[in-house]
Design an enzyme around this catalytic site. Structure first.
Site, PDB file in Angstrom:
ATOM      1  N   ASP A  60      19.107  13.888   1.559  1.00  0.00           N
ATOM      2  CA  ASP A  60      18.336  12.670   1.311  1.00  0.00           C
ATOM      3  C   ASP A  60      19.272  11.529   0.938  1.00  0.00           C
ATOM      4  O   ASP A  60      20.398  11.757   0.482  1.00  0.00           O
ATOM      5  CB  ASP A  60      17.352  12.886   0.150  1.00  0.00           C
ATOM      6  CG  ASP A  60      16.322  13.960   0.483  1.00  0.00           C
ATOM      7  OD1 ASP A  60      16.065  14.195   1.671  1.00  0.00           O
ATOM      8  OD2 ASP A  60      15.795  14.559  -0.476  1.00  0.00           O
TER       9      ASP A  60
HETATM   10  N1  URA Z   1      16.509  19.269  -0.865  1.00  0.00           N
HETATM   11  C1  URA Z   1      16.080  18.025  -1.144  1.00  0.00           C
HETATM   12  O1  URA Z   1      15.030  17.822  -1.708  1.00  0.00           O
HETATM   13  N2  URA Z   1      16.867  17.009  -0.772  1.00  0.00           N
HETATM   14  C2  URA Z   1      18.060  17.171  -0.161  1.00  0.00           C
HETATM   15  O2  URA Z   1      18.730  16.191   0.130  1.00  0.00           O
HETATM   16  C3  URA Z   1      18.485  18.476   0.103  1.00  0.00           C
HETATM   17  C4  URA Z   1      17.691  19.519  -0.259  1.00  0.00           C
END
Ligand code: URA
Length: 238
Positions: free
Chosen positions: A104
């Site tokens: 993310d």
């Molecule tokens: N899980 C999440 O919620 N975000 C990420 O970036 C990776 C795994």
């Protein structure tokens, strides 16, 4: 065998037209001989190509490890945000690498980038059961009950039942906990949604390991390096 101009333009030495001129001017040698035909067939793995006396380093694939910073998206292109590709030097961008899976925008840590589609596929396919390990801060007390629920399989908001996840509590209090979590899947916002399912919120998320390879601690956020031959061999072994 490939055309000389194609090889050189793929490596970022200019357009085919520009390369044709450079070749015409006698700047390009193949196996020590000046060549004049930019369309000649060469074997980029075997033949020694040099421009202006400098040998070019040909390879088809590149494999990079990045410590992804906050605020950058794991995509090759974005209308609005800076992408992880924007953080690469042009020498690496010319290989057209892409991120292996996604982190993310607000997640930091280990991200591989490659132009090897086959390896990418293996690493992100749930079939191969590649461990991804995250360090997270949670806004509440994480309990042994949560550990058990993560092990049994958390049900996400859309009804998806996650595979077993190993949750390890590093520290905990009513206000904040630190945990390590190992998952083998990569659903959208997976770690955050798993904690939401137990009414808790992830306030910081960092990927620290992917397929037994740990994030290089010498890399500051936003920095990257090429994977070593050994690391590449480990990833190809999955
Ligand atoms: N899980 C999440 O919620 N975000 C990420 O970036 C990776 C795994």
């Amino acid at each position: 065998m490939e055309r000389l101009d194609k090889i050189l333009s793929n490596l970022g030495y200019g357009t085919r037209k520009e390369i044709k001129q450079v070749v015409r001017k006698g700047f390009v040698e193949v196996n020590g001989e000046i060549v004049k035909d930019s369309g000649m067939q060469v074997d980029p793995e075997e033949d020694k190509i040099s421009i202006n006396g400098e040998e070019i380093y040909y390879r088809k694939y590149i494999y990079l490890m990045m410590n992804k910073p906050v605020g950058v998206v794991s995509a090759t292109f974005d209308n609005k945000d800076e992408t992880v590709i924007d953080l690469l030097e042009i020498d690496h961008q010319v290989f057209n690498p892409f991120p292996v899976g996604r982190l993310d925008k607000d997640t930091v840590g280990l991200l591989f980038l490659t132009n090897d589609g086959e390896l990418n596929h293996r690493l992100i396919s749930p079939k191969w059961k590649v461990d991804k390990v995250y360090y997270a801060k949670i806004n509440a007390r994480v309990t042994d009950k949560d550990v058990k629920r993560f092990k049994e399989g958390i049900t996400l908001d859309d009804g998806y039942v996650c595979k077993e996840a190993i949750l390890e509590i590093l520290s905990t209090s009513d206000e904040e906990s630190e945990v390590k979590i190992t998952i083998q899947e990569g659903k959208f916002h997976q770690v955050k949604r798993m904690f939401e399912a137990v009414n808790k919120k992830v306030t910081y998320l960092k990927r620290i390991e992917f397929g037994t390879i740990k994030l290089d601690e010498d890399l500051e956020e936003g920095e990257y390096r090429e994977l070593t031959e050994e690391e590449i061999a480990i990833l190809k072994g999955f």
